[in-house]
Design a protein around this motif. Structure first.
Motif, PDB file in Angstrom:
ATOM      1  N   LYS A   1       5.475  19.716   0.224  1.00  0.00           N
ATOM      2  CA  LYS A   1       5.528  19.072  -1.083  1.00  0.00           C
ATOM      3  C   LYS A   1       6.155  20.006  -2.118  1.00  0.00           C
ATOM      4  O   LYS A   1       5.624  21.095  -2.382  1.00  0.00           O
TER       5      LYS A   1
ATOM      6  N   THR B   1       7.599  15.302   2.016  1.00  0.00           N
ATOM      7  CA  THR B   1       6.199  15.161   1.638  1.00  0.00           C
ATOM      8  C   THR B   1       6.100  14.479   0.279  1.00  0.00           C
ATOM      9  O   THR B   1       6.592  14.996  -0.727  1.00  0.00           O
ATOM     10  N   LEU B   2       5.519  13.282   0.283  1.00  0.00           N
ATOM     11  CA  LEU B   2       5.415  12.421  -0.903  1.00  0.00           C
ATOM     12  C   LEU B   2       6.787  12.182  -1.546  1.00  0.00           C
ATOM     13  O   LEU B   2       6.895  12.014  -2.758  1.00  0.00           O
TER      14      LEU B   2
ATOM     15  N   THR C   1       9.324  14.167  -1.924  1.00  0.00           N
ATOM     16  CA  THR C   1       9.955  15.268  -2.661  1.00  0.00           C
ATOM     17  C   THR C   1      11.028  15.967  -1.824  1.00  0.00           C
ATOM     18  O   THR C   1      10.974  15.979  -0.603  1.00  0.00           O
TER      19      THR C   1
ATOM     20  N   HIS D   1      10.547   8.678   3.820  1.00  0.00           N
ATOM     21  CA  HIS D   1       9.448   8.539   2.855  1.00  0.00           C
ATOM     22  C   HIS D   1       9.923   8.448   1.406  1.00  0.00           C
ATOM     23  O   HIS D   1       9.202   8.866   0.482  1.00  0.00           O
TER      24      HIS D   1
ATOM     25  N   LEU E   1       7.793   6.828  -1.350  1.00  0.00           N
ATOM     26  CA  LEU E   1       6.669   7.543  -1.971  1.00  0.00           C
ATOM     27  C   LEU E   1       7.092   8.292  -3.230  1.00  0.00           C
ATOM     28  O   LEU E   1       6.244   8.815  -3.955  1.00  0.00           O
ATOM     29  N   MET E   2       8.400   8.346  -3.492  1.00  0.00           N
ATOM     30  CA  MET E   2       8.923   9.033  -4.679  1.00  0.00           C
ATOM     31  C   MET E   2       8.963   8.050  -5.853  1.00  0.00           C
ATOM     32  O   MET E   2       9.685   7.060  -5.828  1.00  0.00           O
ATOM     33  N   ARG E   3       8.167   8.335  -6.867  1.00  0.00           N
ATOM     34  CA  ARG E   3       8.078   7.437  -8.023  1.00  0.00           C
ATOM     35  C   ARG E   3       9.212   7.655  -9.033  1.00  0.00           C
ATOM     36  O   ARG E   3       9.408   6.818  -9.916  1.00  0.00           O
TER      37      ARG E   3
ATOM     38  N   THR F   1       6.758   3.921   4.483  1.00  0.00           N
ATOM     39  CA  THR F   1       5.290   3.966   4.408  1.00  0.00           C
ATOM     40  C   THR F   1       4.767   2.668   3.794  1.00  0.00           C
ATOM     41  O   THR F   1       3.771   2.653   3.079  1.00  0.00           O
TER      42      THR F   1
ATOM     43  N   LYS G   1       1.025   1.300   2.774  1.00  0.00           N
ATOM     44  CA  LYS G   1       0.110   2.386   2.408  1.00  0.00           C
ATOM     45  C   LYS G   1      -0.075   2.357   0.889  1.00  0.00           C
ATOM     46  O   LYS G   1       0.447   3.184   0.144  1.00  0.00           O
TER      47      LYS G   1
ATOM     48  N   TYR H   1      -1.224   5.195  -1.498  1.00  0.00           N
ATOM     49  CA  TYR H   1      -0.238   6.089  -2.093  1.00  0.00           C
ATOM     50  C   TYR H   1       0.507   5.411  -3.239  1.00  0.00           C
ATOM     51  O   TYR H   1       0.764   6.017  -4.274  1.00  0.00           O
ATOM     52  N   ARG H   2       0.857   4.143  -2.993  1.00  0.00           N
ATOM     53  CA  ARG H   2       1.682   3.426  -3.956  1.00  0.00           C
ATOM     54  C   ARG H   2       1.652   1.938  -3.609  1.00  0.00           C
ATOM     55  O   ARG H   2       1.816   1.583  -2.445  1.00  0.00           O
TER      56      ARG H   2
END
Length: 306
Positions: free
Chosen positions: A138, A168-169, A171, A194, A197-199, A218, A221, A224-225
């Motif tokens: 991350k 990771t998330l 990033t 992934h 998962l990045m906002r 993902t 899920k 997470y989001r």
């Protein structure tokens, strides 16, 4: 062509593809949680059959050495279900890299991946169809992870295999692209994982603008989001003309993700998420790209360097 655990197939044979999954996995060495062990063969068979009944034709299985890879089992499941399965060579990220490889430099990683890609995985004779999932931590690319990604790039150039990553998330996606392409890997051979998962939408757009594929992998899920936010991002990316660079999947890694244990199962993208996209106005043509056309291109093995 695309390399599966049962041999080579033409890209048009891949069909509806889940681009980033795990059927057999064991992350418990690090996570110390029995929920992160998938070793129930009958359960895998039932899950794959459910995926197939919902219209799924293929699955890219990115469990590598250090995560509980079992390619002989994948081969058996593919024969039993008729689902095409693409296996991988690669290592995950620190601290999941096997101890024997923790001191390796890029050239050693590359040599190992090339050997598996040309001779077969762990003396099974089964060839991988992708290098992955290789990853970073991350907001940080540790020295061993940098060497790993460079090694994956070098092996991708040599073998023509696509490289699929873990962020990771979400990033460091852009940084991964820059490192991989710096070492000669074409953008068309790169799948950055992934990214759902990045906002930070601008960060994902920066990745897309490099020409690589991204994985919204993902899905479901919502801890997470929420999926509604994934849909919003996808609608924007479609409006900008990036629909030919996007792949979909769910990345199930836990017993509790399986239907038999009360989870959604591997069919959740087809059963739940695609209807959400349709309700939001996404056309059948775009959905065909997400599910069929883009995977068939992303996982096609390119002409080898030598």
């Amino acid at each position: 062509m695309i390399q599966t655990v049962l041999g080579k197939i033409a890209p048009e044979e891949l069909g509806v593809c889940s681009a980033h999954e795990h059927l057999s996995i064991d992350l418990s060495r690090i996570k110390q949680d029995p929920d992160t062990i998938l070793d129930d063969e009958q359960g895998m068979l039932e899950e794959l059959e459910d995926f197939s009944h919902l219209g799924g034709n293929s699955m890219v299985e990115v469990t590598n050495d250090g995560m509980g890879r079992n390619v002989l089992l994948l081969q058996k499941l593919s024969k039993q279900t008729g689902v095409h399965i693409v296996a991988c060579t690669g290592f995950y990220k620190d601290p999941y890299i096997p101890e024997y490889a923790m001191g390796w430099k890029a050239a050693e990683f590359a040599k190992h991946f090339i050997k598996e890609a040309t001779e077969g995985i762990e003396e099974t004779g089964i060839l991988p169809g992708v290098i992955g999932e290789v990853g970073t931590s991350k907001d940080e690319m540790k020295p061993i992870e940098r060497e790993l990604l460079i090694g994956a790039a070098l092996a991708g150039v040599e073998t023509g295999l696509p490289v699929t990553t873990h962020t990771t998330l979400g990033t460091l996606g852009y940084e991964q692209v820059k490192l991989l392409t710096k070492h000669g890997l074409p953008a068309e051979q790169i799948i950055i994982g992934h990214q759902d998962l990045m906002r930070d939408q601008a960060a994902v757009l920066a990745v897309l603008e490099t020409g690589v594929y991204i994985a919204f992998d993902t899905i479901g899920k919502n801890n997470y989001r929420p999926d509604e936010e994934r849909v919003e991002f996808l609608l924007d990316f479609i409006s900008r003309g990036f629909e030919k660079q996007i792949l979909l999947s769910a990345d199930l890694t836990r017993k509790s993700h399986w239907k038999k244990h009360g989870g959604p199962g591997y069919g959740l993208v087809l059963r739940d998420f695609i209807p959400m996209l349709k309700s939001a106005g996404v056309s059948e043509e775009v959905l065909q790209h997400f599910l069929v056309i883009n995977p068939s291109r992303a996982f096609s093995v390119k002409e080898r360097k030598s």
